[in-house]
Enzyme design. Structure first.
Site, mmCIF file in Angstrom:
data_model
loop_
_atom_site.group_PDB
_atom_site.id
_atom_site.type_symbol
_atom_site.label_atom_id
_atom_site.label_comp_id
_atom_site.label_asym_id
_atom_site.label_seq_id
_atom_site.Cartn_x
_atom_site.Cartn_y
_atom_site.Cartn_z
ATOM 1 N N PHE A 10 37.390 38.583 44.763
ATOM 2 C CA PHE A 10 38.258 37.420 44.610
ATOM 3 C C PHE A 10 38.226 36.552 45.860
ATOM 4 O O PHE A 10 38.259 37.064 46.986
ATOM 5 C CB PHE A 10 39.715 37.849 44.406
ATOM 6 N N ASP A 11 38.199 35.247 45.648
ATOM 7 C CA ASP A 11 38.600 34.337 46.706
ATOM 8 C C ASP A 11 40.117 34.500 46.864
ATOM 9 O O ASP A 11 40.786 35.035 45.975
ATOM 10 C CB ASP A 11 38.247 32.901 46.302
ATOM 11 N N LEU A 12 40.671 34.048 47.979
ATOM 12 C CA LEU A 12 42.112 34.207 48.200
ATOM 13 C C LEU A 12 42.877 32.914 47.927
ATOM 14 O O LEU A 12 43.610 32.807 46.941
ATOM 15 C CB LEU A 12 42.380 34.681 49.633
ATOM 16 N N ASP A 13 42.680 31.907 48.777
ATOM 17 C CA ASP A 13 43.441 30.658 48.659
ATOM 18 C C ASP A 13 43.135 29.942 47.355
ATOM 19 O O ASP A 13 41.978 29.676 47.033
ATOM 20 C CB ASP A 13 43.079 29.717 49.814
ATOM 21 N N ASP A 165 38.323 29.569 42.887
ATOM 22 C CA ASP A 165 38.845 28.267 42.451
ATOM 23 C C ASP A 165 37.995 27.110 42.948
ATOM 24 O O ASP A 165 38.379 25.951 42.796
ATOM 25 C CB ASP A 165 40.287 28.085 42.970
#
Length: 217
Positions: A10-13, A165
């Site tokens: 996963f990306d975070l932000d 995202d």
């Protein structure tokens, strides 16, 4: 599970935690210090995703380190006030963990701030691996951070999916040879992400459970 995916990165932000307001405010504060009234909210949306160095080099190569310092001071000072969690994220991550899926984070953020966000949203208990900006030479969309996370997890690219995202996440996943999933709640919009042809588009994080055929709790 009919797919062979056993690992999710996963990306975070903007993917797991809603840092959009924090990031936008941090950019507006920093740029307002140097260029009063020049930048508006819509002007800084393209800066979500690239590293701070990349962004500030494109604006003022002479002041990069100084601008990063001002950005981070504001960002850290307002972190807990402005960061929120996205609906369905906590429950989905918990379900993946309980199902034995290997999960990790690959982000262009520095580790100290990553840990702050994970702790605030109580997601810190779940992740096996975090690959942050300070761990790599080349950030996404270069495959280096994704391949590093997979190596640490003992996973192969064809067994993994990269969720994010931003274009950097989708392109990074493709460059590393993983499957990819965009999130429809991206600040840049679902249509922007679809241009990069992710394998999946998640309307809610819980959709990932359906993709992986993991029971929803």
């Amino acid at each position: 599970m009919s797919t062979q995916v056993n690992t999710v990165l996963f990306d975070l932000d903007g993917t797991l935690i809603d840092t959009n307001e924090l990031i936008i405010s941090s950019f507006l504060h920093t740029l307002g210090t140097y260029y009063p009234d020049r930048y508006k909210r819509e002007d800084v949306l393209p800066f979500l995703g690239p590293t701070l160095t990349e962004t500030f080099e494109s604006i003022n190569p002479e002041k990069v380190e100084e601008m990063i310092r001002i950005y981070r001071e504001f960002n850290l000072g307002n972190h807990d006030l402005l960061v929120k969690e996205f609906n369905g994220v906590f429950e989905t991550i918990r379900s993946l963990k309980e199902a034995g899926i290997k999960i990790g984070i690959v982000t262009t953020k520095v580790l100290m701030v990553v840990e702050k966000g994970l702790k605030l949203t109580k997601l810190d208990q779940f992740f096996d691996v975090v690959v942050a900006l300070d761990h790599v030479q080349n950030p996404k969309p270069d495959p280096e951070p994704i391949l590093k996370a997979l190596e640490l997890l003992g996973s192969k690219p064809e067994e993994a999916i990269m969720v994010g995202d931003n274009s950097h996440d989708i392109l990074g996943g493709k460059n590393a040879g993983t499957k990819t999933a965009g999130v429809a709640w991206s600040a840049k919009g679902k249509e922007f992400l679809l241009q990069f042809n992710p394998d999946y588009m998640l309307e809610n994080m819980a959709d990932l459970l359906d993709v992986l055929e993991v029971d929803r709790k």
